[in-house]
Motif scaffolding. Structure first.
Motif, short mmCIF file in Angstrom:
data_model
loop_
_atom_site.label_atom_id
_atom_site.label_comp_id
_atom_site.label_asym_id
_atom_site.label_seq_id
_atom_site.Cartn_x
_atom_site.Cartn_y
_atom_site.Cartn_z
N THR A 51 47.05 43.12 44.69
CA THR A 51 47.77 41.60 44.27
C THR A 51 49.30 41.53 44.92
O THR A 51 49.74 42.44 45.01
N GLN A 77 52.78 39.50 43.64
CA GLN A 77 53.40 38.74 42.54
C GLN A 77 54.21 37.79 43.32
O GLN A 77 55.24 37.82 44.32
N GLN A 91 50.23 36.45 39.82
CA GLN A 91 49.55 37.48 40.49
C GLN A 91 48.39 36.91 41.55
O GLN A 91 47.16 36.44 40.98
#
Length: 297
Positions: free
Chosen positions: A18, A20, A26
């Motif tokens: 992931t 951010q 995400q």
């Protein structure tokens, strides 16, 4: 997550990670190959699909070169939250730019790629970043800059029907509620039974989107056709088209690339495939990409 993609002896499982974004969202991605090195490819998927559709291509690229391959789930798609909802053009482009910049400390060259509608979005993102040294090259696979007459009619009539129905409602749906059906047939992608089964069983694809997403997609499509290719500067471009594509008008796309790109002439190849080039000829597609990357220094 359901994984029903046809398997091959060389299949390698990706790392799912992931990233951010600046608003805390995400963004999920799939990663094959090294975590650092000379070259990284970041590929954007099309409208209804997701990063998992690029598995065959990623496997061939990483098996035949030292390049890393990242397939990014765009906001509202794949493994990401708020499925079917894309809030704005600027949010879409900011997400992509942020992810690309996150890789520049680990790789000498980051190559932006896109399949289908993802190719159009990639061209906008690359043009926005031109001159910053973030995007080393642009790779377009069956980009939808121009549709065949058949698909253009299907899309127009489908959207007219949807918005006529909306106008008749007394209570309008919330702008972040995914209920608008996406007018695509499995046969538009491929005629291979094993891949048609994969698409039919895929629980991560988008079958419905929000009205906001419809508007944002329209804006992105218009930007991609509005001369953005002429803003790429010295970013080299590769395009790979499918000769049997039922959605994309290859001749018009190739003419558009040739007319608008002002730097080095684009490298264009055609393969004997339908729209999902990465399903039907992943080895040949990977070879064109890795050969092209070897010229980008």
């Amino acid at each position: 997550m359901t994984d029903t993609a046809p398997r091959t002896e060389s299949r390698t499982e990706p790392l799912i990670g992931t990233h951010q974004q600046s608003d805390g969202y995400q963004t999920h991605y799939r990663h094959w190959g090294p975590a650092s090195g000379e070259d990284a490819i970041v590929l954007l998927h099309g409208g209804i699909s997701h990063s998992g559709w690029q598995q065959p291509l990623a496997e061939h690229v990483t098996a035949t070169s030292d390049a890393a391959f990242y397939a990014l789930d765009r906001r509202g798609s794949g493994l990401n939250a708020q499925r079917g909802h894309l809030p704005s053009v600027e949010r879409e482009l900011a997400d992509i730019a942020s992810f690309l910049r996150s890789l520049t400390g680990s790789f000498r060259r980051v190559h932006l790629a896109g399949w289908c509608f993802g190719g159009q979005i990639a061209s906008i993102a690359a043009a926005r970043l031109a001159g910053e040294g973030v995007v080393a090259s642009l790779v377009l696979v069956a980009p939808g800059y121009a549709f065949t007459e058949r698909y253009a009619d299907v899309l127009r009539l489908s959207m007219q029907g949807i918005f006529s129905a909306l106008d008749s409602l007394e209570v309008k749906p919330e702008p972040d509620r995914a209920f608008v059906p996406v007018p695509l047939q499995i046969s538009d992608f491929t005629d291979r039974p094993e891949w048609q089964e994969f698409v039919a069983a895929d629980t991560l694809q988008l079958d419905r989107i929000t009205t906001t997403t419809v508007d944002v997609w329209d804006q992105l499509a218009a930007l991609s056709r509005g001369g953005v290719l002429s803003e790429l500067g010295d970013i080299p471009v590769l395009a790979v088209l499918g000769n049997r594509d039922r959605l994309v008008d290859n001749d018009r796309v190739e003419a558009m690339l040739t007319e608008q790109i002002r730097g080095t002439a684009p490298v264009v190849h055609r393969l004997d495939t339908h729209h999902a080039v990465q399903f039907e000829e992943p080895a040949a597609l990977a070879r064109h990409i890795t050969d092209f990357l070897a010229t980008v220094r």
